[in-house]
Design an enzyme around this catalytic site. Structure first.
Site, short mmCIF file in Angstrom:
data_model
loop_
_atom_site.label_atom_id
_atom_site.label_comp_id
_atom_site.label_asym_id
_atom_site.label_seq_id
_atom_site.Cartn_x
_atom_site.Cartn_y
_atom_site.Cartn_z
N ARG A 62 -13.30 1.64 -18.72
CA ARG A 62 -12.20 0.73 -19.30
C ARG A 62 -12.73 -0.65 -18.69
NH1 ARG A 62 -7.34 2.27 -16.87
NH2 ARG A 62 -6.18 0.78 -17.54
N SER A 75 -3.67 6.31 -16.72
CA SER A 75 -4.56 6.21 -14.65
C SER A 75 -3.86 5.94 -13.06
CB SER A 75 -5.19 4.54 -14.48
OG SER A 75 -5.87 4.13 -13.29
N ASP A 117 -10.25 9.64 -13.44
CA ASP A 117 -10.02 8.59 -13.64
C ASP A 117 -11.13 7.24 -13.45
OD1 ASP A 117 -8.35 5.98 -13.60
OD2 ASP A 117 -8.17 6.14 -11.47
N LYS A 154 -3.31 9.52 -9.87
CA LYS A 154 -3.64 10.07 -8.84
C LYS A 154 -2.29 10.06 -7.73
CE LYS A 154 -5.65 5.50 -9.55
NZ LYS A 154 -5.88 4.43 -10.05
N HIS A 173 4.35 3.77 -4.66
CA HIS A 173 3.03 2.89 -5.68
C HIS A 173 3.27 1.60 -5.37
CE1 HIS A 173 -0.94 2.22 -7.53
NE2 HIS A 173 -0.63 1.53 -8.36
N1 URA Z 1 -5.00 0.28 -11.03
C1 URA Z 1 -4.47 1.72 -11.54
O1 URA Z 1 -4.81 2.22 -10.88
N2 URA Z 1 -5.47 1.50 -13.14
C2 URA Z 1 -5.24 0.89 -13.76
O2 URA Z 1 -5.33 0.96 -14.74
C3 URA Z 1 -4.81 -0.34 -13.02
C4 URA Z 1 -4.65 -0.92 -12.35
#
Ligand code: URA
Length: 432
Positions: free
Chosen positions: A167, A182, A160, A186, A81
């Site tokens: 948010r 968050s 999420d 994933k 990521h």
């Molecule tokens: N990327 C994400 O997946 N979540 C966040 O909260 C910020 C950046």
């Protein structure tokens, strides 16, 4: 009950896993209204979360929808990521390179919004490429060729998606534990045993300072390790665009050039790829040291195996595999024009956000989720910080659809470039 939970967080207390479940899963079911969740998010933003709360929240979000079960795959599974940046096309090169070296990746990526580009948008510039595969299709492709590169499935970690939207509307995005939860929700739902995180630092990144990037990297690693996944983070520079290109088809073309044994690879981008690949090979136990990981990555690039894996992946996902040999098959903009330096000296800064803004104005990105994008347009960045430059020498090459866009691009790019009279030190891409 919910007001009492919110009050405890507001007063600096720690919530239990059961209490977090009540809020998060209640919200997903529609039992808890968004004004209560918004109040809880603001309490989290202001008071932070303990490590135990952050891990519990992440695991609850990860389990809120479907999860991928990669346990039947007969190779080390890894997810990577990047926290995102300008010109960040790393997955397009790293995924096939690692798969060619024996790592299995069921990689899901996002779309671009605002100044950041998205891997899925870049992939969709390849004629025919399907970015939406079912979980079954993903599994069978990873079993067969070792990798897939697709869009983020809406059925993974739905909590999420809902919380992120709230948010975004309540000024609570910029909380390190909430960001970490968050991102990692994933990754946990994606099922890989190994997680490699590329945390970008600098004016073109989500985390503009090294302190915040380090704090995020630690929070991400604590969650991954706490959830039983082998997790490592690398801090990398995002104070100038990454590589030679910003824009969808241009970035796919650059990814192919980087993978080609005889291709023109940007030294900083290639260095990042080799470093991340070496980390991945060692953390997966395929190489005993970073040096041997580097050697394996170099060999896979030189032999053409990494490029062949890219081609195989494109073909498996319905794309035209000939792009790997002939990138001219990718969409091309009708107008290509150079933007030249107005003075001689050394490149002191190339502001990534202004380069990204130029690409956005050209139509390469979207301001709102529903905007259409133009895959062909974008910017080539011909210089890096530290390079000498002569007045009149090209620094950017603009790929535009219309003359009006080109004029606007020249205006924005003028402010993106800073030239100093004295030599300027180049900036390393890998920070730690
Ligand atoms: N990327 C994400 O997946 N979540 C966040 O909260 C910020 C950046």
């Amino acid at each position: 009950m919910i007001p009492l939970i919110i009050a405890r967080k507001r007063d600096g207390g720690e919530l239990t896993r059961a209490e977090l479940e009540r809020i998060v899963l209640g919200y997903v079911r529609g039992d808890v209204p968004d004004y209560q969740v918004a109040a809880w998010l603001m309490a989290c933003y202001l008071n932070g979360l303990t490590d135990a709360e952050t891990l519990a929240l992440t695991e609850i979000m990860a389990a809120s929808g479907e999860t991928l079960d990669l346990s039947s795959i007969d190779a080390p599974t890894l997810d990577k990521h990047s926290t995102g940046g300008v010109g960040d096309k790393t997955s397009l090169v790293l995924v096939p390179l690692l798969a060619a070296g024996g790592v299995a990746l069921a990689k899901m990526s996002g779309r671009g919004l605002g100044f950041t580009g998205g891997t899925v948008d870049k992939l969709e510039s390849i004629p025919g490429y399907r970015t939406e595969l079912t979980a079954q299709e993903m599994m069978s492709q990873v079993q067969r060729i070792g990798c897939c590169l697709v869009g983020q499935s809406a059925s993974l970690a739905p909590a999420d998606k809902l919380l992120y939207a709230l948010r975004d509307a309540t000024a609570t995005v910029e909380s390190i534990p909430l960001i970490a939860a968050s991102i990692m929700s994933k990754k946990l739902a994606g099922g890989a045993r190994h997680i490699l995180l590329d945390v970008k630092v600098g004016s073109g990144a989500f985390m503009e300072t090294r302190d915040r990037a380090e704090a995020l990297a630690h929070a991400l690693c604590r969650i991954g390790t706490g959830a039983g996944r082998r997790t490592q983070a690398v801090l990398t520079d995002m104070s100038q665009p990454l590589g030679y290109t910003v824009g969808n088809a241009l970035e796919v073309r650059e990814a192919i050039e980087t993978l080609r044994p005889d291709g023109r690879a940007h030294p900083r981008f290639r260095a990042l790829i080799i470093h991340l690949a070496a980390q991945a090979f060692t953390m997966c136990g395929l190489e005993p040291s970073i040096e041997q990981g580097v050697a394996r990555a170099e060999q896979l690039m030189h032999s053409g195996d990494a490029l062949r894996k890219f081609q195989q992946m494109v073909e498996a996902q319905g794309g035209d595999p000939r792009v790997a040999e002939n990138p001219d098959l990718l969409p091309r903009a009708p107008i290509v024009a150079e933007h030249r330096a107005h003075q001689s000296g050394y490149v002191a800064q190339i502001h990534p956000r202004l380069v990204a803004l130029t690409a956005l104005q050209l139509g390469a990105g979207r301001q709102k989720k529903e905007d259409a994008i133009d895959h062909a347009v974008g910017i080539e960045v011909l210089k890096a910080v530290g390079d000498p430059v002569e007045a009149g020498e090209p620094v950017f090459r603009v790929h535009a659809r219309a003359e009006t866009q080109l004029a606007q691009a020249h205006n924005t790019l003028q402010n993106a470039l800073q030239i100093a009279p004295e030599p300027v030190a180049p900036i390393a891409v890998v920070l730690s």
